[in-house]
Design an enzyme around this catalytic site. Structure first.
Site, PDB file in Angstrom:
ATOM      1  N   TYR A 204       9.170   0.843  -2.870  1.00  0.00           N
ATOM      2  CA  TYR A 204       7.995   0.218  -2.252  1.00  0.00           C
ATOM      3  C   TYR A 204       8.114  -1.252  -2.635  1.00  0.00           C
ATOM      4  O   TYR A 204       7.643  -1.685  -3.681  1.00  0.00           O
ATOM      5  CB  TYR A 204       6.704   0.847  -2.782  1.00  0.00           C
ATOM      6  CG  TYR A 204       5.440   0.187  -2.263  1.00  0.00           C
ATOM      7  CD1 TYR A 204       5.316  -0.168  -0.926  1.00  0.00           C
ATOM      8  CD2 TYR A 204       4.368  -0.084  -3.111  1.00  0.00           C
ATOM      9  CE1 TYR A 204       4.168  -0.781  -0.451  1.00  0.00           C
ATOM     10  CE2 TYR A 204       3.211  -0.687  -2.647  1.00  0.00           C
ATOM     11  CZ  TYR A 204       3.114  -1.024  -1.317  1.00  0.00           C
ATOM     12  OH  TYR A 204       1.973  -1.640  -0.840  1.00  0.00           O
TER      13      TYR A 204
ATOM     14  N   ASP B  68       9.341   2.086   1.973  1.00  0.00           N
ATOM     15  CA  ASP B  68       8.680   0.941   2.603  1.00  0.00           C
ATOM     16  C   ASP B  68       9.397  -0.299   2.097  1.00  0.00           C
ATOM     17  O   ASP B  68       9.220  -0.697   0.945  1.00  0.00           O
ATOM     18  CB  ASP B  68       7.191   0.923   2.227  1.00  0.00           C
ATOM     19  CG  ASP B  68       6.432  -0.215   2.888  1.00  0.00           C
ATOM     20  OD1 ASP B  68       7.077  -1.161   3.376  1.00  0.00           O
ATOM     21  OD2 ASP B  68       5.191  -0.186   2.878  1.00  0.00           O
TER      22      ASP B  68
END
Length: 336
Positions: free
Chosen positions: A175, A214
């Protein structure tokens, strides 16, 4: 042999009344979505406009000889769990599930997850209810790490990276740091990118790498809806960020002996303007205004072993992101 095709997972009746504007996609390997409501809509970019998860969710079986990997920014496990998170997981039944922005403060005690994924690694931020990355696997990894070597601020890395080693590859789940409103943390993002680039290249020299999660960058102008107005103004689409990503895919000549990487979904869909993130604000989902931030990036020598990569466009509403899945030859994970 591939597993038998599953019946559709149906959401509880209490959730059905909330469903609207559901859409279907018939293309191979994409979700089969219920038509319980009339007026299914598709945005101008070809993605559905539903704002809650479909009532019925089902997916085609795995391609023979592959394992299925899924990555999903769930924007808080607690929140997503109230909006149908488990219905997606049950229907998809991935062999490896990466969750980003989990926002958990301790390792969750959840029989639903642990019964499906006996090997779980949760990277938890030092800040309460912030970031968080998890790798949930049906297969036992050889090793696990949650650090980014060389980063000058290890505390800021907590909750943002998990590396699991399997016989045929490393999976790196991230992330990635955001450049911040007004680009106020772009310097910190550049620091992350500098050390992450070194790290993934070093891993690639040992074994091929699957980088998923992500990635917090829209690589090119077709990876976000309003490229011109966002360029060098909005986090995720600046010169520094896009160049750092491209330098991982195609290293400069000065980086002698460094392997290339491939953005798998983009390789398979060179012209599609499909996105993985739609802000809850400004009716972005209905208008098809999004960003493609969630991806699978693999060592170039793994590309031929990746047999499918799709955005699960219909799985919106439990989070403001949708999942992305990839199927890869099983020996990469199992070693046999």
């Amino acid at each position: 042999m591939p597993p038998k095709k599953k019946t559709a997972v149906k959401r509880k009746a209490a959730s059905e009344s909330q469903s609207d504007d559901e859409a279907t996609q018939s293309a191979s390997k994409k979700a089969k979505v219920s038509k319980d409501l009339p007026g299914s809509a598709v945005a101008s970019n070809g993605q559905p406009t539903n704002k809650v998860l479909p009532v019925n969710i089902s997916f085609p079986p795995r391609i023979s000889g592959t394992l299925r990997l899924s990555t999903w920014n769930i924007c808080s496990l607690a929140s997503a769990s109230k909006k149908g998170f488990k219905f997606y997981v049950e229907a998809e039944d991935p062999d490896v599930l990466v969750l980003t922005e989990t926002k958990v403060n301790e390792v969750p005690v959840d029989p639903f997850l642990t019964s499906r994924f006996p090997h779980c690694t949760w990277a938890i931020s030092s800040k309460k209810t912030y970031s968080g990355t998890a790798v949930l696997s049906k297969h036992k990894p050889l090793s696990v790490d949650t650090k980014l070597p060389g980063h000058p601020d290890p505390n800021s890395v907590k909750g943002r990276i998990v590396t699991v080693e399997f016989p045929g590859c490393y999976i790196v789940a991230t992330y990635v740091t955001n450049a911040g409103q007004g680009l106020k943390t772009l310097k910190e993002k550049n620091t992350w990118n500098e050390h992450f680039t070194t790290y993934i290249r070093d891993l690639d020299k040992k074994k091929p790498v699957i980088w998923m999660g992500d990635l917090n960058v829209a690589p090119t102008a077709i990876d976000l809806a309003n490229a011109k107005s966002n360029w060098n103004k909005t986090p995720g689409y600046t010169k520094d960020e896009t160049e750092a990503f491209q330098n991982i895919l195609n290293p400069p000549e000065s980086a002698a002996g460094v392997g290339k990487f491939v953005d798998v979904w983009r390789q398979n869909h060179p012209e599609d303007k499909h996105y993985t993130y739609f802000s809850y604000r400004f009716d972005c989902r209905t208008k098809g205004l999004g960003w493609r931030l969630d991806m699978f990036v693999v060592s170039e020598r793994l590309l031929e072993k990746a047999k499918m990569c799709e955005i699960r466009s219909e799985i919106y509403g439990a989070s403001d992101h949708v999942p992305v899945v990839m199927e890869i030859e099983s020996d990469i994970i199992t070693g046999s």
